[in-house]
Scaffold this active site. Sequence first.
Site, PDB file in Angstrom:
ATOM      1  N   SER A   1       1.119  -1.276   0.225  1.00 34.33           N
ATOM      2  CA  SER A   1       0.030  -0.274   0.536  1.00 34.33           C
ATOM      3  C   SER A   1       1.103   1.165   0.270  1.00 34.33           C
ATOM      4  O   SER A   1       2.478   1.279   0.375  1.00 34.33           O
ATOM      5  CB  SER A   1      -0.699   0.230   1.037  1.00 34.33           C
ATOM      6  OG  SER A   1      -1.535   1.669   1.469  1.00 34.33           O
TER       7      SER A   1
ATOM      8  N   TYR B   1      -2.522  -0.474  10.319  1.00 29.57           N
ATOM      9  CA  TYR B   1      -2.412  -1.494   8.711  1.00 29.57           C
ATOM     10  C   TYR B   1      -0.848  -1.194   8.060  1.00 29.57           C
ATOM     11  O   TYR B   1      -0.212  -2.168   7.391  1.00 29.57           O
ATOM     12  CB  TYR B   1      -3.026  -0.991   8.025  1.00 29.57           C
ATOM     13  CG  TYR B   1      -3.509  -1.281   6.302  1.00 29.57           C
ATOM     14  CD1 TYR B   1      -3.593  -2.983   6.145  1.00 29.57           C
ATOM     15  CD2 TYR B   1      -3.160  -0.392   5.293  1.00 29.57           C
ATOM     16  CE1 TYR B   1      -3.818  -3.149   5.117  1.00 29.57           C
ATOM     17  CE2 TYR B   1      -3.233  -0.844   4.108  1.00 29.57           C
ATOM     18  CZ  TYR B   1      -4.007  -2.337   4.132  1.00 29.57           C
ATOM     19  OH  TYR B   1      -3.595  -2.334   2.285  1.00 29.57           O
TER      20      TYR B   1
END
Length: 287
Positions: free
Chosen positions: A144, A157
């Site tokens: 990401s 995350y």
Amino acid sequence: MKASFANKVVLVTGASRGIGRAVALAFAREGAQLVLAARSVEVLAQVEKEVRDLGSEVLSVPTDVTSHGAVTALVDAAMNRFGRIDVLVNNAGIGKVGGIESAAFEDDVHQTLRASLFGMINVTQRVLPILRQQRSGTIVNMSSVMGRKAFSRFGSYAIVMHAVSAFSDSLRQEAADSDIQVSVIHPALTATDLLREAEEAEMPPPFRHMTPLSSEDVARAVTKAVRCGKRRVVLPRTANMLLLGEALSPRIGDFIATALTQRPIAGLLGMSRGKTYHETILSNPSR
């Protein structure tokens, strides 16, 4: 469309919806044979049908990537059916939203590590010897933008996505002697079910008005990365400004991250130009 991946065998984890489904369909359109892995049996069967309808041979294997036994069974089934694996796309994973002071934060980190990092390691360790024996192949790891720059309220995350980035960098160097390519993909906010359960007010501030990428945008980037041997891909391209700022100085990175909380600025950068994440997700069925 040119069959760029004709007779290539592509194994995709987390293939039942979102980016994984889009990646599977993108490879199928380019002639690949698919091995699909995910926990959801019924949804996985639907994706299998979609791949088959595109004319590709396909095998679906319900799999929990955190289970060593399940992953061994997955890879064995792929080899028994096709005799080789040319591309592994490590896409399975989860994401949690919440502040560092939250009582759930530590558990969120543990859960995300298990699903998104240790599952990836598990599958890679089982497939890597096959690629070494073939002396060819590609491993694609889904990270990401937050694998390079963390945002507030998404710390758990970001911790794991940073780990995925480090794992990918190490793997790429270790596998280079066997002509194995390793690509890591860093998409910004994408219109998948990853954050469907999070309230809009809980989202990291810049995410509340960003227009998400589509799963198909990310899938096209994955197939291009494999085809062109790209080591790292950041989506959208304008997100590289944030990562460059962070590389120069955390102060600059934080400044850009704060600026993105302002919709006009995000709009100027092409990151807020339509429906928000929640507007997009609520207008589409779960997939």
